[in-house]
Design a protein around this motif. Sequence first.
Motif, PDB file in Angstrom:
ATOM      1  N   ILE A 136     -21.454  61.116  -9.111  1.00  0.00           N
ATOM      2  CA  ILE A 136     -20.160  61.489  -9.226  1.00  0.00           C
ATOM      3  C   ILE A 136     -19.257  60.378  -9.218  1.00  0.00           C
ATOM      4  O   ILE A 136     -19.299  59.652  -8.178  1.00  0.00           O
ATOM      5  N   GLY A 137     -18.408  60.395 -10.225  1.00  0.00           N
ATOM      6  CA  GLY A 137     -17.311  59.033 -10.067  1.00  0.00           C
ATOM      7  C   GLY A 137     -15.968  59.639  -9.963  1.00  0.00           C
ATOM      8  O   GLY A 137     -15.573  60.712  -9.947  1.00  0.00           O
ATOM      9  N   VAL A 138     -15.150  58.345  -9.820  1.00  0.00           N
ATOM     10  CA  VAL A 138     -13.658  58.843  -9.817  1.00  0.00           C
ATOM     11  C   VAL A 138     -12.679  58.061 -11.097  1.00  0.00           C
ATOM     12  O   VAL A 138     -13.095  56.854 -10.801  1.00  0.00           O
ATOM     13  N   ALA A 151     -12.334  54.074 -11.695  1.00  0.00           N
ATOM     14  CA  ALA A 151     -11.621  53.544 -10.633  1.00  0.00           C
ATOM     15  C   ALA A 151     -12.550  52.490  -9.722  1.00  0.00           C
ATOM     16  O   ALA A 151     -12.051  51.590  -9.147  1.00  0.00           O
ATOM     17  N   ILE A 152     -13.893  52.748  -9.580  1.00  0.00           N
ATOM     18  CA  ILE A 152     -14.740  52.078  -8.825  1.00  0.00           C
ATOM     19  C   ILE A 152     -16.075  51.576  -9.467  1.00  0.00           C
ATOM     20  O   ILE A 152     -16.759  50.680  -8.743  1.00  0.00           O
ATOM     21  N   GLY A 153     -16.299  52.073 -10.695  1.00  0.00           N
ATOM     22  CA  GLY A 153     -17.339  50.990 -11.586  1.00  0.00           C
ATOM     23  C   GLY A 153     -18.512  51.645 -11.141  1.00  0.00           C
ATOM     24  O   GLY A 153     -19.806  50.986 -11.440  1.00  0.00           O
ATOM     25  N   LYS A 154     -18.771  52.698 -10.535  1.00  0.00           N
ATOM     26  CA  LYS A 154     -20.083  53.185  -9.939  1.00  0.00           C
ATOM     27  C   LYS A 154     -19.854  54.475  -9.357  1.00  0.00           C
ATOM     28  O   LYS A 154     -18.563  55.135  -9.254  1.00  0.00           O
ATOM     29  N   ALA A 189     -18.023  66.527   1.905  1.00  0.00           N
ATOM     30  CA  ALA A 189     -17.706  64.790   2.193  1.00  0.00           C
ATOM     31  C   ALA A 189     -16.163  64.901   2.547  1.00  0.00           C
ATOM     32  O   ALA A 189     -15.358  65.368   1.475  1.00  0.00           O
ATOM     33  N   GLU A 190     -15.726  64.074   3.596  1.00  0.00           N
ATOM     34  CA  GLU A 190     -14.242  63.945   3.815  1.00  0.00           C
ATOM     35  C   GLU A 190     -14.164  62.708   2.783  1.00  0.00           C
ATOM     36  O   GLU A 190     -14.931  61.821   2.889  1.00  0.00           O
ATOM     37  N   MET A 191     -12.920  62.838   2.167  1.00  0.00           N
ATOM     38  CA  MET A 191     -12.637  61.597   1.242  1.00  0.00           C
ATOM     39  C   MET A 191     -11.623  60.673   1.956  1.00  0.00           C
ATOM     40  O   MET A 191     -10.731  61.008   2.768  1.00  0.00           O
ATOM     41  N   SER A 192     -11.666  59.379   1.886  1.00  0.00           N
ATOM     42  CA  SER A 192     -10.970  58.658   2.199  1.00  0.00           C
ATOM     43  C   SER A 192      -9.575  58.883   1.699  1.00  0.00           C
ATOM     44  O   SER A 192      -9.152  59.525   0.545  1.00  0.00           O
ATOM     45  N   LEU A 196     -11.067  56.994  -3.184  1.00  0.00           N
ATOM     46  CA  LEU A 196     -11.988  56.149  -3.649  1.00  0.00           C
ATOM     47  C   LEU A 196     -13.351  56.122  -3.037  1.00  0.00           C
ATOM     48  O   LEU A 196     -14.223  55.367  -3.591  1.00  0.00           O
ATOM     49  N   SER A 197     -13.436  56.694  -2.033  1.00  0.00           N
ATOM     50  CA  SER A 197     -14.857  56.546  -1.199  1.00  0.00           C
ATOM     51  C   SER A 197     -14.623  57.823  -0.256  1.00  0.00           C
ATOM     52  O   SER A 197     -13.873  58.414   0.178  1.00  0.00           O
TER      53      SER A 197
END
Length: 331
Positions: A136-138, A151-154, A189-192, A196-197
Amino acid sequence: MNASLLSLFLPFILSIGLHSENAAAKNPLDFGSNIRTADPSGHVWNDGRMYLYTSHDQECQPDFYMKNWHAFSSNNLVDWTDHGPILSVDDLSWSDNFAWAPDAAYKNGKYYLIFPAGTGYKDRVEPEKSTKWMGIGVAVSDSPTGPFKDAIGKPLWTEPYANDPSLFIDDDGQAYLYFHAQGTDYHVAEMSDDLLSIKGDFIEMDMGGYEPKMEGPWVFKRNGLYYFTMPENNRSLSYYTSESPKGPWTYKGIFMQSEGGNNHHSIVEYHGQWILFYHRWLDINSTCHRKQRHTAAEYLYFNDDGTIQPVERTLEGVGDFPSKISDTSQR
């Protein structure tokens, strides 16, 4: 009318009836072309328009090999604008295929596309030879219609294999990511804060002892109650409710029965009406003469106790929505 006259005019009568039915039909949604779409994620942003973020089935594609995501918008759910592909696997350094069901969010003045993508090959004859992997990407944009940039390249994580993200932002601004994952379904999962994480480990949710095979979760909130909805056994749409976005959840049952193929949906309120977006498998001008996926919509209604009323698939769908808006504006 006697029998001879009836036989003479019957074809004309039938043609009028069929024309009228087709004229009223608004399912599947008309995106202005022959595009095949699935997995619609509905959102209403600050401009007041409804936006749908979808996966894009290539014509007669082999085994869900998919390459990009599209956005569509409307102010009446009947007349849609296709904003074209907003992100492609060609834009990613870590994936080259499987542009499956996306979701979207708005936060911190930015628009976010949460998407699954992957690599490899799935061998359905000899599964042990499969190399398929998904993560899963963003992606982020200043516009709801993109273009979006990775946004994060991975991917957010590499293990476990995961897809079908659903991103829910609660009233306090905390974002929660729900997903389908290998051996890790019914987790959140709780997001930041910057989306982005993820923060900490996956949280295993209490589903009340009932955890059928699932994919494509969608979470929303209504009147202080949280709804966890999903394609149960990848086919029928069912739901749970809770007083917390992390559960414990209480199973409530199926609200849309299966029609054979997979289903994937979203539920969103628009101009005071709750709308269910989903996809259907239909043979419409198919070059390979087989059923392909098309986005559709229906009204969704709740009982006084908050339970969801059963939803039937219709040809009309939300075709009368423009008149509902007009009626409301005149009150």
